[in-house]
Design a protein around this motif. Structure first.
Motif, PDB file in Angstrom:
ATOM      1  N   LYS A  11      16.685 -15.931 -29.649  1.00  0.00           N
ATOM      2  CA  LYS A  11      15.753 -16.776 -28.905  1.00  0.00           C
ATOM      3  C   LYS A  11      16.154 -18.251 -28.998  1.00  0.00           C
ATOM      4  O   LYS A  11      16.269 -18.927 -27.976  1.00  0.00           O
ATOM      5  N   GLY A  12      16.369 -18.738 -30.199  1.00  0.00           N
ATOM      6  CA  GLY A  12      16.773 -20.132 -30.371  1.00  0.00           C
ATOM      7  C   GLY A  12      18.134 -20.426 -29.769  1.00  0.00           C
ATOM      8  O   GLY A  12      18.342 -21.484 -29.164  1.00  0.00           O
ATOM      9  N   MET A  13      19.074 -19.490 -29.930  1.00  0.00           N
ATOM     10  CA  MET A  13      20.418 -19.700 -29.382  1.00  0.00           C
ATOM     11  C   MET A  13      20.381 -19.774 -27.856  1.00  0.00           C
ATOM     12  O   MET A  13      21.071 -20.596 -27.251  1.00  0.00           O
ATOM     13  N   ILE A  14      19.582 -18.903 -27.251  1.00  0.00           N
ATOM     14  CA  ILE A  14      19.481 -18.903 -25.789  1.00  0.00           C
ATOM     15  C   ILE A  14      18.825 -20.190 -25.309  1.00  0.00           C
ATOM     16  O   ILE A  14      19.263 -20.800 -24.330  1.00  0.00           O
ATOM     17  N   ARG A  15      17.777 -20.616 -25.996  1.00  0.00           N
ATOM     18  CA  ARG A  15      17.109 -21.869 -25.602  1.00  0.00           C
ATOM     19  C   ARG A  15      18.039 -23.066 -25.756  1.00  0.00           C
ATOM     20  O   ARG A  15      18.020 -23.979 -24.928  1.00  0.00           O
ATOM     21  N   ASN A  16      18.856 -23.084 -26.791  1.00  0.00           N
ATOM     22  CA  ASN A  16      19.816 -24.180 -26.970  1.00  0.00           C
ATOM     23  C   ASN A  16      20.916 -24.133 -25.919  1.00  0.00           C
ATOM     24  O   ASN A  16      21.394 -25.174 -25.464  1.00  0.00           O
ATOM     25  N   ALA A  17      21.341 -22.937 -25.525  1.00  0.00           N
ATOM     26  CA  ALA A  17      22.421 -22.798 -24.550  1.00  0.00           C
ATOM     27  C   ALA A  17      21.962 -23.086 -23.129  1.00  0.00           C
ATOM     28  O   ALA A  17      22.763 -23.510 -22.296  1.00  0.00           O
ATOM     29  N   ASN A  85      29.235 -13.396 -18.117  1.00  0.00           N
ATOM     30  CA  ASN A  85      29.965 -13.630 -16.876  1.00  0.00           C
ATOM     31  C   ASN A  85      29.175 -14.508 -15.912  1.00  0.00           C
ATOM     32  O   ASN A  85      29.763 -15.234 -15.108  1.00  0.00           O
ATOM     33  N   MET A  86      27.851 -14.447 -15.982  1.00  0.00           N
ATOM     34  CA  MET A  86      27.007 -15.283 -15.130  1.00  0.00           C
ATOM     35  C   MET A  86      26.701 -16.636 -15.778  1.00  0.00           C
ATOM     36  O   MET A  86      25.849 -17.380 -15.299  1.00  0.00           O
ATOM     37  N   ASN A  87      27.397 -16.950 -16.875  1.00  0.00           N
ATOM     38  CA  ASN A  87      27.194 -18.197 -17.624  1.00  0.00           C
ATOM     39  C   ASN A  87      25.779 -18.338 -18.173  1.00  0.00           C
ATOM     40  O   ASN A  87      25.239 -19.433 -18.260  1.00  0.00           O
ATOM     41  N   LEU A  88      25.185 -17.204 -18.555  1.00  0.00           N
ATOM     42  CA  LEU A  88      23.848 -17.221 -19.136  1.00  0.00           C
ATOM     43  C   LEU A  88      23.878 -16.960 -20.641  1.00  0.00           C
ATOM     44  O   LEU A  88      22.828 -16.816 -21.267  1.00  0.00           O
ATOM     45  N   ALA A  89      25.055 -16.888 -21.196  1.00  0.00           N
ATOM     46  CA  ALA A  89      25.210 -16.715 -22.646  1.00  0.00           C
ATOM     47  C   ALA A  89      26.510 -17.401 -23.057  1.00  0.00           C
ATOM     48  O   ALA A  89      27.433 -17.546 -22.262  1.00  0.00           O
ATOM     49  N   THR A  90      26.546 -17.787 -24.298  1.00  0.00           N
ATOM     50  CA  THR A  90      27.744 -18.413 -24.853  1.00  0.00           C
ATOM     51  C   THR A  90      28.489 -17.408 -25.714  1.00  0.00           C
ATOM     52  O   THR A  90      27.921 -16.389 -26.121  1.00  0.00           O
ATOM     53  N   PRO A  91      29.754 -17.676 -26.010  1.00  0.00           N
ATOM     54  CA  PRO A  91      30.473 -16.795 -26.933  1.00  0.00           C
ATOM     55  C   PRO A  91      29.768 -16.678 -28.295  1.00  0.00           C
ATOM     56  O   PRO A  91      29.791 -15.619 -28.916  1.00  0.00           O
ATOM     57  N   ALA A  92      29.107 -17.733 -28.731  1.00  0.00           N
ATOM     58  CA  ALA A  92      28.381 -17.676 -30.007  1.00  0.00           C
ATOM     59  C   ALA A  92      27.227 -16.677 -29.946  1.00  0.00           C
ATOM     60  O   ALA A  92      26.967 -15.960 -30.914  1.00  0.00           O
TER      61      ALA A  92
END
Length: 124
Positions: A11-17, A85-92
């Motif tokens: 949740k936090g990682m997605i909000r930061n990304a 692939n849709m740029n909705l997540a980071t490698p982290a």
């Protein structure tokens, strides 16, 4: 474990990304109900597929790990690679989400194996 992984890590990682997306990764009643439906489908798919594989190839630990890995690749890798692939997540995010999901699926397959090999789980 899905809920734990989401609240503790993702949740936090997605909000930061994705700070530009309003109310990204919300948790409210409709979202909670959708996740409940997703988790129910996942449990049915994971246990059903693991049971079929273990029934066909034998209830060994190796087969259980392979079955859990196949479920993981089919469900989680497919979803997260698409999201990435849709740029909705980071490698982290992927580096956290995918290994934890793999552990979940392998543990699920091992639980199915245990149920199949216990005295209670023996089929006539």
């Amino acid at each position: 474990s899905e809920v734990f992984r989401y609240f503790v890590f993702l949740k936090g990682m997605i909000r930061n990304a994705l700070p530009m997306v309003p109310d990204v990764a919300p948790m409210n009643i409709p979202v909670f109900l959708i996740w409940g439906f997703w988790d129910t489908l996942l449990v049915l798919a994971a246990t059903g597929f693991a049971w079929l594989v273990l029934e066909r190839f034998g209830p060994t630990i190796r087969v259980a790990i392979l079955a859990g890995s196949a479920i993981w690749a089919t469900v989680f890798v497919l979803i997260w690679v698409g999201i990435w692939n849709m740029n909705l997540a980071t490698p982290a995010i992927l580096a956290v989400a995918l290994p934890l999901a793999w552990i979940e699926m392998v543990v699920a397959a091992l639980i199915v194996r245990r149920a199949m090999t216990s005295d209670r789980g023996q089929m006539p």
